[in-house]
Scaffold this motif. Structure first.
Motif, PDB file in Angstrom:
ATOM      1  N   GLU A  50      -6.358   7.901  -2.089  1.00  0.00           N
ATOM      2  CA  GLU A  50      -6.972   8.431  -2.394  1.00  0.00           C
ATOM      3  C   GLU A  50      -7.326   9.159  -1.932  1.00  0.00           C
ATOM      4  O   GLU A  50      -7.125   9.376   0.207  1.00  0.00           O
ATOM      5  CB  GLU A  50      -9.504   7.959  -3.026  1.00  0.00           C
ATOM      6  CG  GLU A  50      -9.695   8.616  -2.620  1.00  0.00           C
ATOM      7  CD  GLU A  50     -11.472   8.344  -3.029  1.00  0.00           C
ATOM      8  OE1 GLU A  50     -12.155   8.917  -2.119  1.00  0.00           O
ATOM      9  OE2 GLU A  50     -11.634   7.282  -3.250  1.00  0.00           O
ATOM     10  N   LEU A  51      -6.759  10.873  -2.147  1.00  0.00           N
ATOM     11  CA  LEU A  51      -6.296  11.741  -0.433  1.00  0.00           C
ATOM     12  C   LEU A  51      -7.107  12.983  -1.290  1.00  0.00           C
ATOM     13  O   LEU A  51      -7.674  13.754  -1.678  1.00  0.00           O
ATOM     14  CB  LEU A  51      -4.798  12.668  -1.317  1.00  0.00           C
ATOM     15  CG  LEU A  51      -4.388  11.199  -1.505  1.00  0.00           C
ATOM     16  CD1 LEU A  51      -2.607  12.303  -2.203  1.00  0.00           C
ATOM     17  CD2 LEU A  51      -3.358  11.052   0.489  1.00  0.00           C
ATOM     18  N   GLY A  90       0.593  -1.461  -0.282  1.00  0.00           N
ATOM     19  CA  GLY A  90       0.348   0.263   0.096  1.00  0.00           C
ATOM     20  C   GLY A  90       0.627   1.202   0.106  1.00  0.00           C
ATOM     21  O   GLY A  90       0.463   2.021  -0.986  1.00  0.00           O
ATOM     22  N   PHE A  91       1.862   1.604   0.163  1.00  0.00           N
ATOM     23  CA  PHE A  91       2.545   2.421   1.366  1.00  0.00           C
ATOM     24  C   PHE A  91       3.619   2.911  -0.408  1.00  0.00           C
ATOM     25  O   PHE A  91       3.199   4.148  -0.922  1.00  0.00           O
ATOM     26  CB  PHE A  91       3.663   2.048   1.297  1.00  0.00           C
ATOM     27  CG  PHE A  91       4.146   3.408   2.458  1.00  0.00           C
ATOM     28  CD1 PHE A  91       4.194   4.049   4.033  1.00  0.00           C
ATOM     29  CD2 PHE A  91       5.645   4.099   1.296  1.00  0.00           C
ATOM     30  CE1 PHE A  91       4.783   4.611   4.040  1.00  0.00           C
ATOM     31  CE2 PHE A  91       5.723   5.091   2.050  1.00  0.00           C
ATOM     32  CZ  PHE A  91       5.979   5.695   3.233  1.00  0.00           C
ATOM     33  N   ASN A  92       3.856   1.886  -1.471  1.00  0.00           N
ATOM     34  CA  ASN A  92       4.310   1.874  -2.784  1.00  0.00           C
ATOM     35  C   ASN A  92       3.322   2.243  -3.076  1.00  0.00           C
ATOM     36  O   ASN A  92       3.849   2.814  -4.422  1.00  0.00           O
ATOM     37  CB  ASN A  92       4.679   0.580  -3.106  1.00  0.00           C
ATOM     38  CG  ASN A  92       6.060   0.413  -4.145  1.00  0.00           C
ATOM     39  OD1 ASN A  92       6.412   0.854  -3.688  1.00  0.00           O
ATOM     40  ND2 ASN A  92       5.298  -0.404  -5.255  1.00  0.00           N
ATOM     41  N   ARG A  93       1.890   1.699  -3.736  1.00  0.00           N
ATOM     42  CA  ARG A  93       0.370   2.346  -4.511  1.00  0.00           C
ATOM     43  C   ARG A  93       0.784   4.241  -4.029  1.00  0.00           C
ATOM     44  O   ARG A  93       0.679   4.446  -5.199  1.00  0.00           O
ATOM     45  CB  ARG A  93       0.073   1.907  -4.155  1.00  0.00           C
ATOM     46  CG  ARG A  93      -0.121   0.199  -4.808  1.00  0.00           C
ATOM     47  CD  ARG A  93      -1.738  -0.430  -4.384  1.00  0.00           C
ATOM     48  NE  ARG A  93      -2.473   0.567  -5.668  1.00  0.00           N
ATOM     49  CZ  ARG A  93      -4.044   0.488  -6.218  1.00  0.00           C
ATOM     50  NH1 ARG A  93      -4.584  -0.619  -4.483  1.00  0.00           N
ATOM     51  NH2 ARG A  93      -5.082   1.242  -6.329  1.00  0.00           N
ATOM     52  N   MET A  94       0.694   4.412  -2.752  1.00  0.00           N
ATOM     53  CA  MET A  94       1.149   6.012  -2.142  1.00  0.00           C
ATOM     54  C   MET A  94       1.678   6.742  -2.924  1.00  0.00           C
ATOM     55  O   MET A  94       2.054   7.011  -4.006  1.00  0.00           O
ATOM     56  CB  MET A  94       0.918   6.079  -0.746  1.00  0.00           C
ATOM     57  CG  MET A  94       0.865   7.035  -0.383  1.00  0.00           C
ATOM     58  SD  MET A  94       2.397   8.502  -0.567  1.00  0.00           S
ATOM     59  CE  MET A  94       3.773   7.086   0.293  1.00  0.00           C
ATOM     60  N   LEU A  95       3.442   5.993  -2.857  1.00  0.00           N
ATOM     61  CA  LEU A  95       3.841   6.500  -3.490  1.00  0.00           C
ATOM     62  C   LEU A  95       4.484   6.804  -5.010  1.00  0.00           C
ATOM     63  O   LEU A  95       4.673   7.929  -5.622  1.00  0.00           O
ATOM     64  CB  LEU A  95       5.860   5.746  -3.025  1.00  0.00           C
ATOM     65  CG  LEU A  95       6.128   6.342  -1.784  1.00  0.00           C
ATOM     66  CD1 LEU A  95       7.552   4.847  -1.501  1.00  0.00           C
ATOM     67  CD2 LEU A  95       6.792   7.917  -1.762  1.00  0.00           C
ATOM     68  N   VAL A 144      -4.564  14.878   3.110  1.00  0.00           N
ATOM     69  CA  VAL A 144      -5.164  13.728   4.286  1.00  0.00           C
ATOM     70  C   VAL A 144      -5.832  13.064   3.226  1.00  0.00           C
ATOM     71  O   VAL A 144      -6.291  12.728   2.556  1.00  0.00           O
ATOM     72  CB  VAL A 144      -5.975  14.053   4.790  1.00  0.00           C
ATOM     73  CG1 VAL A 144      -6.545  13.263   5.747  1.00  0.00           C
ATOM     74  CG2 VAL A 144      -5.570  14.877   5.471  1.00  0.00           C
ATOM     75  N   SER A 145      -5.157  10.981   3.576  1.00  0.00           N
ATOM     76  CA  SER A 145      -5.904   9.733   2.785  1.00  0.00           C
ATOM     77  C   SER A 145      -6.842   9.529   3.423  1.00  0.00           C
ATOM     78  O   SER A 145      -7.166   9.799   4.042  1.00  0.00           O
ATOM     79  CB  SER A 145      -4.878   8.470   3.387  1.00  0.00           C
ATOM     80  OG  SER A 145      -4.363   8.871   4.850  1.00  0.00           O
ATOM     81  N   LYS A 146      -7.863   8.948   2.370  1.00  0.00           N
ATOM     82  CA  LYS A 146      -9.283   9.524   3.288  1.00  0.00           C
ATOM     83  C   LYS A 146     -10.125   8.222   2.739  1.00  0.00           C
ATOM     84  O   LYS A 146     -10.456   7.757   3.445  1.00  0.00           O
ATOM     85  CB  LYS A 146      -9.961  10.627   1.457  1.00  0.00           C
ATOM     86  CG  LYS A 146     -11.687  10.300   1.499  1.00  0.00           C
ATOM     87  CD  LYS A 146     -11.845  11.397   0.637  1.00  0.00           C
ATOM     88  CE  LYS A 146     -13.918  11.663   1.046  1.00  0.00           C
ATOM     89  NZ  LYS A 146     -14.075  12.670  -0.462  1.00  0.00           N
ATOM     90  N   LYS A 147      -9.682   7.682   1.566  1.00  0.00           N
ATOM     91  CA  LYS A 147      -9.433   6.085   1.052  1.00  0.00           C
ATOM     92  C   LYS A 147      -8.490   5.346   0.487  1.00  0.00           C
ATOM     93  O   LYS A 147      -8.093   5.111   0.218  1.00  0.00           O
ATOM     94  CB  LYS A 147     -10.713   6.352   0.294  1.00  0.00           C
ATOM     95  CG  LYS A 147     -11.457   4.288   0.528  1.00  0.00           C
ATOM     96  CD  LYS A 147     -12.827   4.616  -0.892  1.00  0.00           C
ATOM     97  CE  LYS A 147     -12.943   3.000  -1.230  1.00  0.00           C
ATOM     98  NZ  LYS A 147     -13.908   3.388  -2.493  1.00  0.00           N
ATOM     99  N   GLY A 148      -8.182   3.949   1.931  1.00  0.00           N
ATOM    100  CA  GLY A 148      -6.990   3.767   1.472  1.00  0.00           C
ATOM    101  C   GLY A 148      -5.577   4.625   1.648  1.00  0.00           C
ATOM    102  O   GLY A 148      -5.739   5.063   2.765  1.00  0.00           O
ATOM    103  N   VAL A 149      -4.854   4.633   0.496  1.00  0.00           N
ATOM    104  CA  VAL A 149      -3.661   5.245   0.431  1.00  0.00           C
ATOM    105  C   VAL A 149      -3.502   6.195  -0.552  1.00  0.00           C
ATOM    106  O   VAL A 149      -2.384   7.278  -0.796  1.00  0.00           O
ATOM    107  CB  VAL A 149      -2.756   4.652   1.231  1.00  0.00           C
ATOM    108  CG1 VAL A 149      -2.533   3.848   2.905  1.00  0.00           C
ATOM    109  CG2 VAL A 149      -2.163   2.689   0.458  1.00  0.00           C
TER     110      VAL A 149
END
Length: 884
Positions: free
Chosen positions: A161-162, A41-46, A154-159
C-alpha cells in the motif's frame, strides 16, 4: 513516448517488509530454517509495482555500509539505531538473489547511501528529458526528489500500500515545496537519523518559518524579523546545527556512479532461476501464480457470480448434487452465544448467500445439512456443528474441514479467519474479516449490504478451491488417516461435549466468594500491620518500596521500572519474612476471586445452569486440546482453597456422580515406548514406581525401599525434565541441588537409560534433516529454527524436537480414547463432559455407575498399543471435588 524508470530503495523496503510481517515471523521460514518474511514481502512489492508501473528500466539501490560521507561530517549520524535483527540480516543476500532472478539490477556505492544513488539517477533521467521516474521507498526523506518528472511512492501499510507524492501532494500534505523539505529537516533535525536541529523547533514551527522565509539561509538573512524572543535566541545559538542538519538531510544528486541509465534495461525474470528460488524459499503461493494451476486469480474472484438465497429460489439447492461447500457466519468467536448472521452454500459456478439465518431451518437446507450422503466442505466443523445445534440442526456428512487440514499440514496455520488460512495454502485473493468488518470497537458486520454476502461467497469459494489440493498435501504428509481417524471424529466428540456442558451450583460459588472476600480482607489487614502503613498491595512499585526500602529485605532482582516482586522472587524471601508469605497468599486468593469465582459465575448459562466451555482443537503445537471461555483445564489444584472451586461442579442429576479417569505418567510411558529403553520399559512392565526406580538407579541403591521422599522428588524432576532437554542449570534450579550435582544426575540418568539418550540424539538429528518431528500417529510439528545460527533459537528447537513426540503422543492417545469412548457410551445416558490434560470427566447417572466403572478404564487402557502398559486411575463422587 517517454521511458519509465523505476528506482527502488532496497534497504528501506526490506525493513518495511520485515516489520510488516514481524508478528508472523515464525510462520515465514523455509525447510532449512531460514527466515523469509522480508523476502516474501519484498517480492509482493515487486509483483505489484512491476505490474502497475510496467517500467522500461529498473534499479534497486542498497546502502554499501554504515560509513558514508555523512558519518565523516557527523560521526553520530544514525548512531542511535538499534542493531539490525539477525532474522533480517540473514535474508538480505537472498533478497538480492531474488532481485537478480527477477531480471533487475542492484547497485551500491561505497561512502554513499541508497538515497544518493536514487537521487543521482533520477537527476540524470530528468536531465535526459525522455523519462518519467517513479521512486519506491519506505523513507519519506526521498520525497525531496519529487518533481514534475519524478513521483515518489512511500510505503504506507506493509509494502504494497503506497502513498504517492507529486509536487502538488507535497505542497498539500507538508505545506512546502519538495526542495524545501531539507530546510524543514535542517530546522527540526531527525531523531531517526540521530542528528539534532534547532532547540525547541518541531514540524509546525519549522513549516511556519520556511513558509515565511523560504529557506534556512533566508531565515538567517532576516533573523531580526523572526517573532518570539526565545525562538530567535535558539535559532542564533543553533545556526551551525541547522546548517549541518540541512546538509545531512540533502540527498547527493551527483554521486560518482559507475553505472548509467543504459545499464538498467528491464527484460523480465529468468523464469527457471525464479522457480528454483521460490522452491528453495518454500514460496508455494508464488509458484502457483507462475504455474497457473487453476486457482482463481483476484479478478476472477472479484467478479464471482452468486445469487442471494430466498424462499423463492431455495429449492434450487436440491440441484447442487452430492457435494456442497458451506460457510456459516457468526457475530463473534464464541459460537455458543454468538448470533448467526448469514451463510453461503454452493458448488463451482453455483453460489448462493444469505443474510437471513431463518432460512437455515427451511426443509431444503435441513435435508442437505443433516444428510450423511451429501458431503460438506467447510471451515471449522466443530464451530458449525455447535452453532447449528442451537437451531435444532445436526450437521452430518462433513468431508473437508479447511481449518483442521491446514492445522495438520502445519500447526502454525491455525487462524480463525478463512482468508488467512487460505493464504497459507496459496489462495491469497480474498479479504480477511478485519478488512471487511474492522476490529475492536470499530468492528461492524454489514449484514444488509452486498459486501457481506459477497464476502461469504468468497470464503466458500476458497474452501471449494483448496479442497482437492489440500487433501493431496495430506496424502504426501502421510496424514490422511490422522485426519479421518482422529481429528475429524474428534471435532464431533468435542461438539457433543461442548453442547452437553457441565452443571455448576452458582450458590456454592457465591458462598465461596463471600468466604474468600473475608479471607482477603484479613490478609490485607495483616499485611498493613506488618508494613506499618496502608498501601496498594497490587502495585509492584508501592510493594517494592515497602519490602526493599522500608523493610530492607534483600533485593534479588530488578526490572526496568524498579524492584522485581515476581512470584519466584517472593517465594525465596517468604521463609524469612512473614509479610511476603501473606502477600503471596493475598495474590492467590485475589486471583481465585476474580478469575475463578467471578469469572465462572459470569459464564453460567441461565437457561440450563451449565458452563459450556469451548475446546480449541487447533491451538497447540503438540495437538493437545485447550479449554477457553472459560478455561476449565486450569482450575487450581495445588491449594485447598483452589481445589474447593471444583465442589461447585456437580452431576446433572442430583442423585448421580461425577466420574474421573486419568492416565498415570502417560508421557513417561510414551517415552519408554518410543525410545525403546529396556530399563525404563522393564520398570513399567513390572508396575514399579518409575520415579523410585529412577532414584534407585541414579543413586545406586539396592532397592526402591531405600529411596527417600527427597531422592524420589529429585528423580521425578530428572524424569520429567530430561525429555524437555533440561540443562544442569535448570535441574539445579528445580531441585535445589548444585549445578555440579545436577550434571552428575543427568550423566548418570543417561547411563542407566541409554535408550533415552539415543532417542534424544536421533530425534534432534531427524529434525535437522527434515525440518520437523512427528508423533506415532504422524502428527507433525515443523521446527524452522532447528538449523538456526542463533544459539538460543536452535537450542529451543532442539528441546522442542525431543519433547514434541512425547507430548504429542500423549495428546494423540487421549484423543483416541475420547473417540473410542464416544462409541462405547452409545446407548448410555452417561456423558463425557470435560478433558483436562490426561484426565476425562463424566456425568454418570446412579444406575449406570457400576458399568461405567468397568467400561471407562477398559477403553482408555486399550486406546493404543505401546511397548509398555497404559495405566488408568478412576475416582467418582457427588462433585468434581470429591471425585478424587
Amino acid at each position: 513516448m517517454a521511458k519509465k524508470l523505476l528506482l527502488i530503495d532496497g534497504n528501506s523496503i526490506a525493513f518495511k517488509a520485515f516489520y510488516a510481517l514481524y508478528q508472523s515471523l515464525d510462520r515465514f521460514t523455509n525447510s532449512e530454517g531460514l527466515h523469509t518474511s522480508a523476502i516474501f514481502g519484498f517480492n509482493r512489492m515487486l509483483d505489484k509495482v512491476l505490474a502497475t508501473e510496467q517500467p522500461d528500466e529498473v534499479l534497486v539501490a542498497f546502502d554499501a555500509g554504515k560509513t558514508t560521507f555523512r558519518t565523516e561530517k557527523y560521526p553520530d549520524y544514525k548512531g542511535g539505531r538499534s542493531e539490525t535483527p539477525s532474522e533480517l540480516l540473514e535474508q538480505m543476500p537472498y533478497i538480492k538473489e531474488l532481485i537478480e532472478d527477477r531480471g533487475i539490477k542492484t547497485y551500491e556505492l561505497a561512502n554513499y547511501e541508497a538515497d544518493d544513488i536514487i537521487g543521482t539517477l533520477a537527476f540524470q533521467a530528468e536531465q535526459n528529458g525522455d523519462y518519467s521516474i517513479v521512486v519506491i521507498t519506505g523513507d519519506r526523506d526521498l520525497t525531496q526528489l519529487t518533481s514534475d518528472q519524478t513521483t515518489v511512492q512511500v510505503s504506507k501499510k506493509g509494502v504494497t500500500e503506497l502513498e504517492t507524492y507529486t509536487t502538488d501532494y507535497v505542497k498539500e500534505k507538508l505545506g512546502v515545496r519538495p526542495d524545501q523539505i531539507v530546510e524543514i529537516k535542517g530546522l527540526k533535525g531527525d531523531n531517526s537519523d540521530n542528528y539534532p536541529g534547532v532547540t525547541k523547533v518541531g514540524d509546525k514551527t519549522a513549516q511556519k518559518l520556511i513558509q515565511q522565509f523560504d529557506s534556512i539561509a533566508g531565515i538567517y538573512e532576516h533573523i531580526d524579523e523572526v517573532s518570539g524572543k526565545k525562538l530567535k535566541e535558539n535559532l542564533i545559538n543553533d545556526r551551525a546545527k541547522a546548517e549541518l542538519a540541512r546538509e545531512l538531510a540533502t540527498i547527493n544528486r551527483h554521486a560518482p556512479l559507475t553505472i548509467s541509465l543504459s545499464d538498467l534495461t528491464y527484460q523480465g525474470p529468468n523464469t527457471e532461476k525464479l522457480i528454483k528460488f521460490y522452491e528453495k524459499m518454500d514460496f508455494k503461493s508464488f509458484l502457483k501464480q507462475m504455474a497457473n494451476d487453476g486457482i482463481a486469480d483476484a479478478s476472477q474472484l472479484t467478479n464471482i457470480q452468486y445469487q442471494v438465497l430466498t424462499t423463492d429460489n431455495i429449492a434450487e439447492l436440491n440441484q447442487l448434487g452430492d457435494e456442497v461447500n458451506f460457510q456459516l457466519e457468526l457475530a463473534d468467536d464464541n459460537y455458543h452465544t454468538a448470533a448467526i448472521v448469514g451463510f453461503a452454500i454452493g458448488t463451482e459456478g453455483k453460489w448462493y448467500a444469505s443474510n437471513n439465518p431463518k432460512l437455515l431451518t427451511n426443509k431444503v437446507l435441513i435435508t442437505i445439512l443433516e444428510s450423511n450422503v451429501i458431503k460438506k466442505n467447510l471451515f471449522d466443523s466443530k464451530k458449525t456443528m455447535v452453532a447449528l445445534n442451537r437451531l435444532g440442526i445436526t450437521l452430518k456428512g462433513v468431508d473437508f474441514d479447511l481449518l483442521l487440514v491446514s492445522y495438520l499440514l502445519n500447526t502454525l496455520n491455525n487462524s480463525n479467519d478463512v482468508a488467512e488460512v487460505a493464504a497459507d495454502h496459496g489462495f491469497d485473493n480474498i479479504k480477511t474479516d478485519i478488512e471487511v468488518y474492522g476490529k475492536g470497537a470499530k468492528r461492524f458486520i454489514p449484514v444488509d449490504q452486498p459486501e457481506f454476502t459477497e464476502h461469504l461467497v468468497h470464503k466458500v469459494a476458497a474452501i471449494s478451491s483448496l479442497h482437492e489440493k489440500m487433501f493431496k498435501d495430506l496424502d504426501e504428509h502421510n496424514q490422511t488417516e490422522l485426519y479421518w481417524q482422529m481429528e475429524l471424529p474428534m471435532a464431533v466428540v468435542l461438539a457433543k461435549m461442548e453442547i452437553a456442558g457441565i452443571s455448576v451450583k452458582a450458590n456454592r460459588l457465591e458462598e465461596m466468594g463471600s468466604k474468600l472476600t473475608e479471607r482477603l480482607s484479613e490478609i490485607e489487614q495483616q499485611i498493613y500491620q506488618q508494613a506499618g502503613e496502608e498501601f496498594n498491595i497490587s502495585s509492584p512499585k508501592q510493594l517494592g518500596k515497602i519490602l526493599f526500602e522500608k523493610m530492607r529485605l534483600p533485593v534479588l532482582k530488578k526490572t526496568k521500572t524498579g524492584y522485581s516482586t515476581a512470584v519466584d522472587v517472593l517465594e525465596k524471601l517468604a521463609p524469612d519474612a512473614p509479610i511476603v508469605q501473606n502477600i503471596l497468599d493475598y495474590r492467590q486468593v485475589s486471583k481465585l476471586l476474580s478469575t475463578y469465582i467471578s469469572g465462572l459465575l459470569k459464564v453460567i448459562n441461565p437457561k440450563d445452569g451449565k458452563i459450556h466451555t469451548r475446546y480449541l482443537q487447533t491451538l497447540t503445537q503438540t495437538g493437545r486440546l485447550s479449554s477457553v471461555d472459560p478455561n476449565l483445564q486450569n482450575i487450581p489444584i495445588r491449594s485447598e482453597e483452589g481445589k474447593q472451586i471444583r465442589s461447585a461442579f456437580v452431576p446433572s442429576d442430583p442423585q448421580g456422580y461425577i466420574f474421573s479417569s486419568d492416565y498415570s505418567q502417560i508421557e513417561l510411558r510414551v517415552l519408554a515406548s518410543v525410545s525403546g529403553d529396556k530399563n525404563m520399559q522393564e520398570a513399567f512392565a513390572e508396575g514399579e514406581d518409575i520415579h523410585a526406580a529412577t532414584a534407585r538407579r541414579i543413586f545406586g541403591l539396592a532397592s526402591n525401599d531405600e529411596v527417600t521422599p527427597e531422592l524420589r522428588r529429585q528423580a521425578k524432576a530428572v524424569n520429567f525434565g530430561i525429555v524437555y532437554g533440561i540443562s544442569d542449570y535448570g535441574l539445579a534450579q528445580n531441585t535445589g541441588i548444585t549445578r555440579k550435582q545436577a550434571r552428575q544426575f543427568i550423566d548418570r540418568y543417561f547411563e542407566e537409560y541409554p535408550g533415552v539418550k539415543k532417542y534424544t540424539e536421533e530425534i534432534v538429528q531427524f529434525a535437522r534433516d527434515h525440518g520437523y518431528v512427528e508423533t506415532l500417529e504422524k502428527r507433525r510439528r515443523y521446527l524452522p529454527d532447528i538449523n538456526s545460527k542463533n544459539f538460543n533459537k536452535r537450542s529451543f528447537a532442539e528441546r522442542t524436537a525431543m519433547n514434541t513426540p512425547i507430548q504429542g503422543g500423549a495428546a494423540d492417545i487421549i484423543k483416541i480414547a475420547m473417540i473410542n469412548m464416544d462409541e462405547a457410551l452409545a446407548g448410555f445416558k452417561t456423558k463425557m463432559l470435560l478433558q483436562v490434560h490426561d484426565e476425562l470427566i463424566f456425568d454418570v447417572p446412579v444406575n449406570e455407575l457400576e458399568e461405567i466403572k468397568a467400561i471407562v478404564p477398559k477403553v482408555m487402557d486399550s486406546a493404543i498399543s505401546l511397548a509398555v502398559p497404559l495405566k488408568v486411575e478412576s475416582h467418582y463422587g457427588t462433585t468434581w471435588y470429591n471425585a478424587k
